[in-house]
Design a protein around this motif. Structure first.
Motif, short mmCIF file in Angstrom:
data_model
loop_
_atom_site.label_atom_id
_atom_site.label_comp_id
_atom_site.label_asym_id
_atom_site.label_seq_id
_atom_site.Cartn_x
_atom_site.Cartn_y
_atom_site.Cartn_z
N PHE A 1 0.82 -1.20 0.00
CA PHE A 1 0.00 0.00 0.00
C PHE A 1 0.86 1.27 0.00
N PRO A 2 0.31 2.39 -0.49
CA PRO A 2 1.01 3.67 -0.29
C PRO A 2 1.34 3.85 1.20
N ALA A 3 2.44 4.52 1.47
CA ALA A 3 2.94 4.59 2.84
C ALA A 3 1.89 5.13 3.81
N TRP A 4 1.11 6.12 3.39
CA TRP A 4 0.14 6.71 4.32
C TRP A 4 -0.98 5.74 4.69
N LEU A 5 -1.21 4.73 3.84
CA LEU A 5 -2.29 3.78 4.05
C LEU A 5 -1.82 2.46 4.64
N ALA A 6 -0.53 2.19 4.61
CA ALA A 6 0.01 0.90 5.03
C ALA A 6 -0.29 0.62 6.50
N PRO A 7 -0.67 -0.61 6.85
CA PRO A 7 -0.94 -0.93 8.26
C PRO A 7 0.28 -0.68 9.14
N THR A 8 1.45 -1.10 8.67
CA THR A 8 2.71 -0.79 9.35
C THR A 8 3.53 0.07 8.39
N GLN A 9 3.87 1.26 8.83
CA GLN A 9 4.59 2.18 7.94
C GLN A 9 6.10 2.06 8.08
N LEU A 10 6.55 1.64 9.24
CA LEU A 10 7.98 1.59 9.51
C LEU A 10 8.29 0.39 10.40
N VAL A 11 9.29 -0.39 10.02
CA VAL A 11 9.80 -1.46 10.87
C VAL A 11 11.21 -1.08 11.29
N ILE A 12 11.47 -1.17 12.59
CA ILE A 12 12.77 -0.83 13.15
C ILE A 12 13.54 -2.12 13.40
N LEU A 13 14.77 -2.18 12.88
CA LEU A 13 15.55 -3.41 12.90
C LEU A 13 16.85 -3.20 13.69
N PRO A 14 16.85 -3.48 14.99
CA PRO A 14 18.12 -3.43 15.73
C PRO A 14 18.99 -4.62 15.30
N VAL A 15 20.25 -4.35 15.01
CA VAL A 15 21.13 -5.42 14.53
C VAL A 15 21.35 -6.47 15.61
N SER A 16 21.47 -6.04 16.87
CA SER A 16 21.69 -6.97 17.98
C SER A 16 20.86 -6.53 19.17
N GLU A 17 20.90 -7.33 20.23
CA GLU A 17 20.17 -7.01 21.45
C GLU A 17 20.64 -5.68 22.04
N ALA A 18 21.91 -5.34 21.80
CA ALA A 18 22.46 -4.12 22.39
C ALA A 18 21.74 -2.87 21.89
N GLU A 19 21.20 -2.93 20.67
CA GLU A 19 20.53 -1.76 20.09
C GLU A 19 19.02 -1.74 20.38
N LEU A 20 18.53 -2.73 21.10
CA LEU A 20 17.10 -2.82 21.34
C LEU A 20 16.55 -1.61 22.10
N ARG B 1 13.58 -9.40 4.54
CA ARG B 1 12.70 -10.11 3.61
C ARG B 1 11.30 -10.31 4.18
N GLU B 2 11.24 -10.57 5.46
CA GLU B 2 9.94 -10.79 6.10
C GLU B 2 9.05 -9.56 6.01
N HIS B 3 9.65 -8.38 6.02
CA HIS B 3 8.89 -7.13 6.05
C HIS B 3 9.02 -6.36 4.74
N ARG B 4 9.11 -7.07 3.63
CA ARG B 4 9.35 -6.40 2.35
C ARG B 4 8.18 -5.60 1.84
N LEU B 5 6.99 -5.75 2.42
CA LEU B 5 5.85 -4.92 2.01
C LEU B 5 5.77 -3.62 2.80
N VAL B 6 6.55 -3.50 3.86
CA VAL B 6 6.54 -2.28 4.68
C VAL B 6 7.29 -1.18 3.93
#
Length: 434
Positions: A324-343, A375-380
Motif C-alpha cells: 500500500f502507499p505509505a500513508w495507508l500501510a498498516p505498518t509504515q515503519l519497521v525498526i531493525l536493531p542489529v543486535s540485542e544491544a541496540e534494542l 525479507r519478512e517485512h518487504r511490504l513495509v
C-alpha cells in the motif's frame, strides 16, 4: 500485519525490482487470497456468507481510508451526519426503493404493529434529515455526508471476498442545491474522485454515463430523466473526460456518472458515482425558501468518492499487491536493531514514532538474521536499521521498500521526512518531498 512475501508472489511493481513477468503476475493478485494471507480480513460460516470481518491490520487500512475521505469532505464543505441502518417500510415506499428495488432488500421485520427494513441505501434517510429543518437559498448547496452501513440481499452465488457483500459501509453524500448549482457540484465531485484516486494510486478504466434502458425498473418521469441526462452530459463534456453511454445501468430514479475500475483478471466494476436526482426531492416534498420568499424544490446530487469501503480495499489490495502507499500501510515503519544491544534505541525510536502518529513496530534479532527480517517485512514502506554506530549517533540506516538504501541520517530527520510524505498522501516513497 504479516509482512512476509506471499508464496510465489512479489509484493508489487512499486515495491521491488521484479521482472516484467513477475509484475504481470502481480496484476493478477486475487484480494480474497491475498487479503487473508496479509491478515486483513476473513470470513466464518457461523457469521455468514457475504459478511466478512476485519482483522486488526485490515481495520487499520479501513480506518485510515475513512479518515482520509472524511477530512477531504470536510475541506470541501460537507457536514457529516449519522442515521440509523433501519427504517420503516413506509420510508422506502415513499423513496421508491420498495417498488423498484425490493428484490435486493432484506425482508421486513415485524416490530409490534410496524414493519422495519434494513436500509439498502442512505439517500432516503438524508432526505428526511434535510426535511427536518427549514432551509433558505442562502444555505445551498447543502452538502450532507455519511460513511454509513447499508444492506443488500445478494444471492450466495455472486458473493465474493470484499467486492460483493451483504453488509456495506458506503462513503455516501447528498448535495441539496438549486438547479443552476447542479453542474458545478457534480464537477466538484468528479475532481474529488480524481484527487482521491491519485492519493490511492487507482487508475480508472473508463467513465460511464449510465442511462435508463427498456423495462419497468425506472420511475416514470420522462422530463426529469431528460433534464438529468442533459446535466450529466454537460458535466462530462466540460470536464473533458472521455466517456461511454451505457443503457440499462442507471439507478431507478436517475442517470449516473460511474467511474469504472478493473481487476487483474480484467473484470470491471463501479467504484465511484455521481448522480442527479429530481425524484426523491419530489417524493419527500423537499423545498427551500428562495430569494422571492416562495418555496422551491431543490435538486439532489448523489455522490460517492470511493464507493463502498469493502470494494475500495479489495481493489487496493489487488492494485498494489499488498504494498500500500505509505500513508495507508498498516505498518509504515519497521525498526531493525542489529543486535540485542541496540534494542533500547529501537524502543525509543518506536515511542517517537507513536508520538508523531506513525505506525511502527520492532523486529528484533530474536526473529532471525537481519537479511531474513528485511525479507519478512518487504511490504513495509520503510525499514530503519540500527547498528552500533547508528545507536551511538542517534542515526538510522534507511532501506526503502523498492530496494533503495539511503545514507545514514539522524532519526529525527528521517521521521520528519516520512511524516511529511505520509501527511501529503502521496504514492511516492521518498522523492516527492525535497
Amino acid at each position: 500485519m504479516s509482512q512476509s512475501k506471499p508464496r510465489g508472489e512479489c509484493p508489487g511493481a512499486s515495491a521491488c525490482g521484479c521482472s516484467p513477468d513477475d509484475r504481470e503476475e502481480t496484476a493478477m493478485h486475487d484480494h480474497r487470497r491475498l487479503g487473508r494471507e496479509l491478515d486483513l480480513f476473513d470470513t466464518d460460516p457461523l457469521i455468514g456468507a457475504g459478511l466478512p470481518y476485519w482483522l486488526p491490520d485490515g481495520a487499520t487500512v479501513r480506518h485510515t481510508l475513512e479518515e482520509y475521505i472524511r477530512t477531504a469532505e470536510r475541506r470541501a464543505g460537507y457536514r457529516h451526519v449519522y442515521s440509523p441502518v433501519l427504517g420503516k417500510r413506509e420510508l422506502y415506499e415513499i423513496s421508491g426503493h420498495w417498488s423498484h428495488y425490493s428484490d435486493d432488500m432484506f425482508p421486513p421485520m415485524d416490530v409490534g404493529s410496524e414493519q422495519v427494513v434494513l436500509r439498502p441505501s442512505l439517500c432516503p434517510h438524508h432526505a428526511v434529515i434535510y426535511r427536518s429543518r427549514s432551509h433558505s437559498y442562502r444555505e445551498l448547496p447543502l452538502r450532507m455526508a455519511e460513511l454509513g452501513g447499508m444492506y443488500r440481499s445478494e444471492l450466495s452465488g455472486v458473493l465474493g471476498g470484499l467486492t460483493r457483500v451483504r453488509a456495506i459501509q458506503l462513503n455516501d453524500a447528498h448535495i441539496f442545491c438549486t438547479l443552476d448549482q447542479v453542474a458545478d457540484e457534480a464537477r466538484a465531485a468528479l475532481e474529488m474522485i480524481r484527487s482521491a484516486y491519485e492519493a490511492l494510486g487507482i487508475r480508472p478504466a473508463r467513465y460511464r454515463l449510465s442511462l435508463p434502458g427498456p423495462g419497468g425498473k425506472y420511475v416514470a418521469a420522462p422530463d426529469e430523466w431528460r433534464r438529468s441526462v442533459d446535466l450529466l452530459t454537460e458535466v462530462l463534456d466540460r470536464s473533458g473526460l472521455p466517456y461511454e453511454p451505457a443503457e440499462g445501468e442507471a439507478a431507478f430514479y436517475g442517470p449516473k456518472i460511474d467511474v469504472q475500475v478493473t481487476d487483474g483478471a480484467g473484470r470491471e466494476s463501479t467504484l465511484s458515482t455521481v448522480q442527479v436526482d429530481f425524484h426523491q426531492p419530489e417524493q419527500f416534498d423537499l423545498h427551500y425558501v428562495g430569494a422571492d420568499g416562495a418555496k422551491h424544490r431543490p435538486v439532489m446530487v448523489h455522490r460517492s468518492i470511493i464507493g463502498s469501503v469493502e470494494r475500495a480495499v479489495a481493489h487496493l489490495v489487488e492494485q498494489h499487491g499488498g504494498a500500500f502507499p505509505a500513508w495507508l500501510a498498516p505498518t509504515q515503519l519497521v525498526i531493525l536493531p542489529v543486535s540485542e544491544a541496540e534494542l533500547p534505541n529501537a524502543e525509543a525510536l518506536a515511542a517517537r514514532c507513536a508520538d508523531r502518529g506513525l505506525r511502527a513496530e520492532i523486529a528484533g534479532p530474536e526473529r532471525g538474521t537481519l537479511g531474513a527480517r528485511v525479507r519478512e517485512h518487504r511490504l513495509v514502506p520503510y525499514l530503519a536499521v540500527i547498528g552500533a554506530k547508528e545507536a551511538t549517533e542517534d542515526h538510522v540506516a534507511v532501506r526503502l521498500r523498492d530496494g533503495r538504501r539511503l545514507e545514514p541520517q539522524t532519526a529525527d530527520a528521517f521521521l520528519d521526512r516520512i511524516g511529511a510524505l505520509v501527511d501529503s498522501h502521496t504514492t511516492e516513497l521518498w522523492d516527492a518531498v525535497a
